[in-house]
Design a protein around this motif. Structure first.
Motif, PDB file in Angstrom:
ATOM      1  N   LEU A 199      18.667  -7.348  13.403  1.00 34.00           N
ATOM      2  CA  LEU A 199      17.436  -8.082  13.712  1.00 34.00           C
ATOM      3  C   LEU A 199      16.799  -8.768  12.512  1.00 34.00           C
ATOM      4  CD1 LEU A 199      15.440  -5.791  16.182  1.00 34.00           C
ATOM      5  CD2 LEU A 199      17.184  -7.508  16.677  1.00 34.00           C
ATOM      6  N   PHE A 200      16.896  -8.136  11.348  1.00 31.95           N
ATOM      7  CA  PHE A 200      16.102  -8.620  10.210  1.00 31.95           C
ATOM      8  C   PHE A 200      16.979  -8.883   8.981  1.00 31.95           C
ATOM      9  CE2 PHE A 200      13.276  -5.602  12.533  1.00 31.95           C
ATOM     10  CZ  PHE A 200      12.351  -6.516  13.004  1.00 31.95           C
ATOM     11  N   PRO A 201      16.578  -9.852   8.152  1.00 30.55           N
ATOM     12  CA  PRO A 201      17.299 -10.046   6.884  1.00 30.55           C
ATOM     13  C   PRO A 201      17.061  -8.845   5.957  1.00 30.55           C
ATOM     14  CG  PRO A 201      15.367 -11.468   6.985  1.00 30.55           C
ATOM     15  CD  PRO A 201      15.479 -10.803   8.321  1.00 30.55           C
ATOM     16  N   MET A 202      18.006  -8.603   5.068  1.00 28.61           N
ATOM     17  CA  MET A 202      17.955  -7.397   4.230  1.00 28.61           C
ATOM     18  C   MET A 202      16.695  -7.344   3.358  1.00 28.61           C
ATOM     19  SD  MET A 202      19.435  -4.585   4.039  1.00 28.61           S
ATOM     20  CE  MET A 202      20.771  -4.966   5.165  1.00 28.61           C
ATOM     21  N   GLU A 203      16.216  -8.487   2.897  1.00 28.24           N
ATOM     22  CA  GLU A 203      15.003  -8.486   2.059  1.00 28.24           C
ATOM     23  C   GLU A 203      13.810  -7.909   2.829  1.00 28.24           C
ATOM     24  OE1 GLU A 203      14.158  -8.927  -1.163  1.00 28.24           O
ATOM     25  OE2 GLU A 203      16.328  -8.952  -1.411  1.00 28.24           O
ATOM     26  N   LEU A 204      13.705  -8.238   4.107  1.00 25.19           N
ATOM     27  CA  LEU A 204      12.587  -7.707   4.905  1.00 25.19           C
ATOM     28  C   LEU A 204      12.781  -6.217   5.179  1.00 25.19           C
ATOM     29  CD1 LEU A 204      11.823 -10.546   7.512  1.00 25.19           C
ATOM     30  CD2 LEU A 204      10.605 -10.005   5.404  1.00 25.19           C
ATOM     31  N   ILE A 205      14.021  -5.796   5.382  1.00 26.70           N
ATOM     32  CA  ILE A 205      14.285  -4.364   5.595  1.00 26.70           C
ATOM     33  C   ILE A 205      13.918  -3.588   4.332  1.00 26.70           C
ATOM     34  CG2 ILE A 205      16.089  -2.651   6.055  1.00 26.70           C
ATOM     35  CD1 ILE A 205      17.497  -4.817   7.774  1.00 26.70           C
ATOM     36  N   LYS A 206      14.245  -4.161   3.175  1.00 29.38           N
ATOM     37  CA  LYS A 206      13.864  -3.505   1.904  1.00 29.38           C
ATOM     38  C   LYS A 206      12.341  -3.397   1.796  1.00 29.38           C
ATOM     39  CE  LYS A 206      17.728  -5.158  -0.943  1.00 29.38           C
ATOM     40  NZ  LYS A 206      18.047  -6.200  -1.955  1.00 29.38           N
ATOM     41  N   GLN A 207      11.662  -4.472   2.164  1.00 31.34           N
ATOM     42  CA  GLN A 207      10.195  -4.455   2.102  1.00 31.34           C
ATOM     43  C   GLN A 207       9.611  -3.423   3.074  1.00 31.34           C
ATOM     44  OE1 GLN A 207       8.813  -8.490   2.756  1.00 31.34           O
ATOM     45  NE2 GLN A 207       9.809  -9.248   0.897  1.00 31.34           N
ATOM     46  N   GLU A 208      10.263  -3.231   4.188  1.00 30.09           N
ATOM     47  CA  GLU A 208       9.780  -2.284   5.203  1.00 30.09           C
ATOM     48  C   GLU A 208       9.663  -0.872   4.625  1.00 30.09           C
ATOM     49  OE1 GLU A 208       8.734  -3.294   8.100  1.00 30.09           O
ATOM     50  OE2 GLU A 208       8.363  -1.352   9.018  1.00 30.09           O
ATOM     51  N   VAL A 209      10.570  -0.523   3.742  1.00 27.19           N
ATOM     52  CA  VAL A 209      10.599   0.854   3.213  1.00 27.19           C
ATOM     53  C   VAL A 209      10.230   0.930   1.729  1.00 27.19           C
ATOM     54  CG1 VAL A 209      12.287   1.635   4.921  1.00 27.19           C
ATOM     55  CG2 VAL A 209      13.088   0.692   2.743  1.00 27.19           C
ATOM     56  N   SER A 210       9.914  -0.200   1.129  1.00 26.19           N
ATOM     57  CA  SER A 210       9.665  -0.220  -0.314  1.00 26.19           C
ATOM     58  C   SER A 210       8.409   0.569  -0.685  1.00 26.19           C
ATOM     59  CB  SER A 210       9.487  -1.668  -0.782  1.00 26.19           C
ATOM     60  OG  SER A 210       9.066  -1.694  -2.126  1.00 26.19           O
ATOM     61  N   ILE A 216       0.817  -1.216   0.000  1.00 30.79           N
ATOM     62  CA  ILE A 216       0.000   0.000   0.000  1.00 30.79           C
ATOM     63  C   ILE A 216       0.850   1.265   0.000  1.00 30.79           C
ATOM     64  CG2 ILE A 216      -0.243   0.250   2.499  1.00 30.79           C
ATOM     65  CD1 ILE A 216      -3.297   0.878   1.733  1.00 30.79           C
ATOM     66  N   GLN A 217       2.109   1.139   0.379  1.00 34.25           N
ATOM     67  CA  GLN A 217       2.959   2.339   0.415  1.00 34.25           C
ATOM     68  C   GLN A 217       3.110   2.963  -0.985  1.00 34.25           C
ATOM     69  OE1 GLN A 217       6.155   2.736   3.442  1.00 34.25           O
ATOM     70  NE2 GLN A 217       6.188   0.507   3.366  1.00 34.25           N
ATOM     71  N   ALA A 218       2.842   2.166  -2.017  1.00 38.10           N
ATOM     72  CA  ALA A 218       2.919   2.702  -3.386  1.00 38.10           C
ATOM     73  C   ALA A 218       1.772   3.661  -3.680  1.00 38.10           C
ATOM     74  CB  ALA A 218       2.886   1.548  -4.390  1.00 38.10           C
ATOM     75  N   ASP A 219       0.669   3.530  -2.942  1.00 33.71           N
ATOM     76  CA  ASP A 219      -0.544   4.272  -3.288  1.00 33.71           C
ATOM     77  C   ASP A 219      -0.989   5.273  -2.227  1.00 33.71           C
ATOM     78  OD1 ASP A 219      -1.071   3.072  -5.841  1.00 33.71           O
ATOM     79  OD2 ASP A 219      -1.553   1.231  -4.772  1.00 33.71           O
ATOM     80  N   GLU A 242       7.423  -0.037  -3.994  1.00 36.84           N
ATOM     81  CA  GLU A 242       6.975  -0.834  -5.147  1.00 36.84           C
ATOM     82  C   GLU A 242       5.567  -1.352  -4.862  1.00 36.84           C
ATOM     83  OE1 GLU A 242       8.626  -1.802  -8.099  1.00 36.84           O
ATOM     84  OE2 GLU A 242       9.946  -0.137  -7.510  1.00 36.84           O
ATOM     85  N   ARG A 243       4.687  -1.268  -5.840  1.00 35.12           N
ATOM     86  CA  ARG A 243       3.292  -1.673  -5.598  1.00 35.12           C
ATOM     87  C   ARG A 243       3.147  -3.181  -5.391  1.00 35.12           C
ATOM     88  NH1 ARG A 243       1.100   1.053  -9.269  1.00 35.12           N
ATOM     89  NH2 ARG A 243       0.428   2.752  -7.910  1.00 35.12           N
ATOM     90  N   TRP A 244       3.861  -3.956  -6.165  1.00 40.59           N
ATOM     91  CA  TRP A 244       3.725  -5.418  -6.104  1.00 40.59           C
ATOM     92  C   TRP A 244       5.062  -6.049  -5.772  1.00 40.59           C
ATOM     93  CZ3 TRP A 244      -1.162  -6.682  -5.910  1.00 40.59           C
ATOM     94  CH2 TRP A 244      -2.109  -5.872  -6.556  1.00 40.59           C
ATOM     95  N   ILE A 245       5.078  -6.903  -4.784  1.00 45.10           N
ATOM     96  CA  ILE A 245       6.317  -7.586  -4.386  1.00 45.10           C
ATOM     97  C   ILE A 245       6.078  -9.089  -4.514  1.00 45.10           C
ATOM     98  CG2 ILE A 245       7.856  -8.075  -2.430  1.00 45.10           C
ATOM     99  CD1 ILE A 245       7.505  -5.097  -1.657  1.00 45.10           C
ATOM    100  N   GLU A 246       6.927  -9.724  -5.305  1.00 45.30           N
ATOM    101  CA  GLU A 246       6.707 -11.130  -5.652  1.00 45.30           C
ATOM    102  C   GLU A 246       6.784 -12.036  -4.423  1.00 45.30           C
ATOM    103  OE1 GLU A 246       7.940 -14.277  -9.148  1.00 45.30           O
ATOM    104  OE2 GLU A 246       9.172 -12.494  -8.833  1.00 45.30           O
ATOM    105  N   ILE A 247       5.836 -12.963  -4.349  1.00 44.53           N
ATOM    106  CA  ILE A 247       5.868 -13.965  -3.279  1.00 44.53           C
ATOM    107  C   ILE A 247       6.770 -15.104  -3.746  1.00 44.53           C
ATOM    108  CG2 ILE A 247       4.504 -15.545  -1.856  1.00 44.53           C
ATOM    109  CD1 ILE A 247       2.049 -13.801  -2.396  1.00 44.53           C
TER     110      ILE A 247
END
Lengths: 88, 453
Positions: free
Chosen positions: B49-60, B21-24, B62-67
């Protein structure tokens, strides 16, 4: 035991039953920040606590803006790093 | 309108992307500032505390993030979850409203939480992490992460608040069955725990202390990270798999909700359902959509309590803030910028509330159990006490439809079953819970203490 300590309610944060005794000591012997909201239905908790807490304790419990969760985590990281360097 | 009760998707239709939702957002979330430096936090600040992928998601943004396919494969154990039409509840209420609920209780731990637990376990595994430490209160998050850890062969360490550890042995047994190690907090395994036990050997623990122990555990070992089950942006992101399924199912039925209702604690369960829909309200496609967050009256993060008053800044942006006075003339200073709203609640939900895209209401405990009993006796599901808050609001809205004759479509986010919460139902059924009428003189006394603004 104090006057209301035996009373029990369900804590919405813990998802279980707790006593007023627990709630009034939940944060390192100071009340949980939600204690007034939770207990005001049952007895004059605000008045009761105001007679028990110093003004400084009151402010620490109820009149400080809680931190954003990420900020809290960063503070805990710093504290844990410092503890790493200081053995028990 | 389709007369069926259950609506499902195929495994192939499990969403391939989470919705961010951060994209919108019409206004971005304000940056989180480092408490030490005052500068915006960086990925390095959270890396312990967190792996880098989750940190990226925290601030991303991007509207869609692949599962990841590995996560989708685990999701297939219980996803897609079913969308139900509550025909029997509608009939019982004699309402023209059409009530749907998306039920997350069919996951192995019985709630929505594994939607993120599995994803967090996966990203940690990919980064070479061997252990994850976490805290748990009632044990729902601890159970979910234990399950997630089992899926990816990770060691899970759960610090469970001691009062809950003693009260809810079956939650602990669930965690241990999935291979996790669950210890009561305070424990002897961290300095924070040992310090507390030295002061008070009988300390029943608290969520704050359990978090401190879990973070200390993670920071003190290179092979260990920490995981949080709600509040954070990446957690909300993972939960949107549920809302995306719900949206797809409703599209197939050619219906769109007029009202979406869910319970909020940290916010992740409801955010997961409503984020894909609130997008339509933000972009103006569905301006009349109502989204109602329901919280316990005893934890009013969004709703205002009887002492609330508006300190009002010039721009009118300061929200109502609940403050308490010591009485005898002492008025505490105002707290600005909605600080009180960010306590234990997802910033994304607070932000949407502030922007006016969602509503909030509070429900008292007894009424929520009454609603839960009604739901169990019509729909059959014994709901988690948290979910009962939302069910109460659904029933209220359905009864309003009965009065007005409107046939609104209501969608309920049902977070899970209450099979490990039967003690709470026992308390209700045995009459230990009771209504309480707040004495008029106490209300008047309280009102007299409000500051004149």
């Amino acid at each position: 035991m104090e006057k209301y300590d035996h009373l029990e309610i369900r804590c919405p944060r813990l998802g279980g039953e707790v006593t007023f005794f627990y709630c009034r000591r939940e944060r390192n012997n100071l009340p949980c920040p939600h204690i007034i909201d939770c207990w005001e239905m049952y007895f004059p908790v605000e008045k009761y606590l105001s007679s028990k807490l110093s003004r400084e304790e009151w402010d620490r419990c109820f009149n400080q803006a809680p931190k954003n969760k990420v900020m809290t985590l960063i503070e805990l990281i710093e504290a844990a790093k410092n503890q790493k360097q200081v053995p028990d | 309108m389709d007369k069926r009760t259950k609506f499902t998707l195929s495994e192939e239709e499990i969403p391939r992307y989470w919705y961010n939702i951060q994209a919108d957002l019409p206004e971005p979330l304000p940056p989180v500032l480092h408490p030490g430096t005052g500068n915006p936090i960086t990925p390095d600040d959270l890396a312990p505390l967190f792996p880098m992928e989750l940190i990226k998601q925290e601030v991303s943004t991007e509207r869609w993030i692949e599962i990841p396919e590995e996560v989708r494969d685990i999701y297939k154990l219980w996803r897609p979850t079913t969308l139900y039409r509550a025909h029997r509840l509608e009939k019982f209420l004699d309402t023209p409203a059409k009530i749907f609920y998306k039920y997350e209780g069919s996951s192995p731990p019985g709630s929505h939480k594994p939607n993120t637990a599995v994803a967090q376990a996966y990203y940690n595994k990919m980064e070479g992490i061997k252990r994850i430490a976490t805290e748990t209160g009632a044990g729902q998050w601890g159970s979910a992460l234990s399950f997630g850890g089992a899926c990816f062969d990770l060691e899970i360490k759960v610090y469970m608040v001691r009062i809950s550890y003693d009260q809810k042995p079956y939650r602990r047994v669930m965690m241990e069955t999935w291979g996790a190690k669950c210890v009561p907090s305070p424990s002897n395994e961290t300095k924070a725990g040992r310090d507390m036990l030295a002061k008070d050997p009988d300390c029943p623990g608290s969520l704050g202390l359990a978090i401190s122990e879990a973070v200390e555990d993670a920071v003190s070992r290179d092979d260990t990270h920490y995981a949080l089950g709600s509040v954070l942006n990446h957690v909300m992101l993972h939960q949107t798999v549920n809302g995306l399924e719900a949206k797809k199912l409703m599209e197939k039925l050619d219906v769109y909700p007029d009202i979406i209702i869910g319970c909020i604690g940290g916010g992740s369960n409801f955010a997961g359902l409503f984020f894909p829909f609130v997008k339509d309200k933000i972009d103006g496609t569905k301006p009349d959509l109502r989204i109602i967050n329901v919280e316990p009256a005893s934890c009013p993060t969004l709703t205002k309590g009887p002492y609330a008053y508006d300190f009002g800044d010039a721009a009118g942006l300061t929200p109502l803030i609940k403050m308490y006075t010591l009485g005898h003339g002492f008025i505490p200073p105002p707290v600005h910028a909605g600080g009180l709203r960010y306590h234990g609640m997802a910033p994304l939900i607070c932000h949407l509330y502030r922007l006016g895209f969602v509503e909030a209401r509070a429900e008292h405990q007894l009424a929520t159990f009454q609603a839960g009993i009604t739901f169990a006796r019509t729909e059959g599901i014994i709901s988690a006490p948290e979910a009962n808050h939302a069910i109460k609001a659904v029933i209220d809205e359905a009864l309003k439809c009965k009065e007005s004759g409107e046939s609104k479509t209501i969608l309920l986010a049902h977070s899970g079953h209450g099979h490990v919460d039967m003690a709470a139902y026992d308390a209700y059924l045995s009459g230990k819970l009771h209504d309480y009428e707040y004495p008029r003189e106490m209300v008047e006394e309280a009102l007299a203490q409000l500051p004149k603004v």
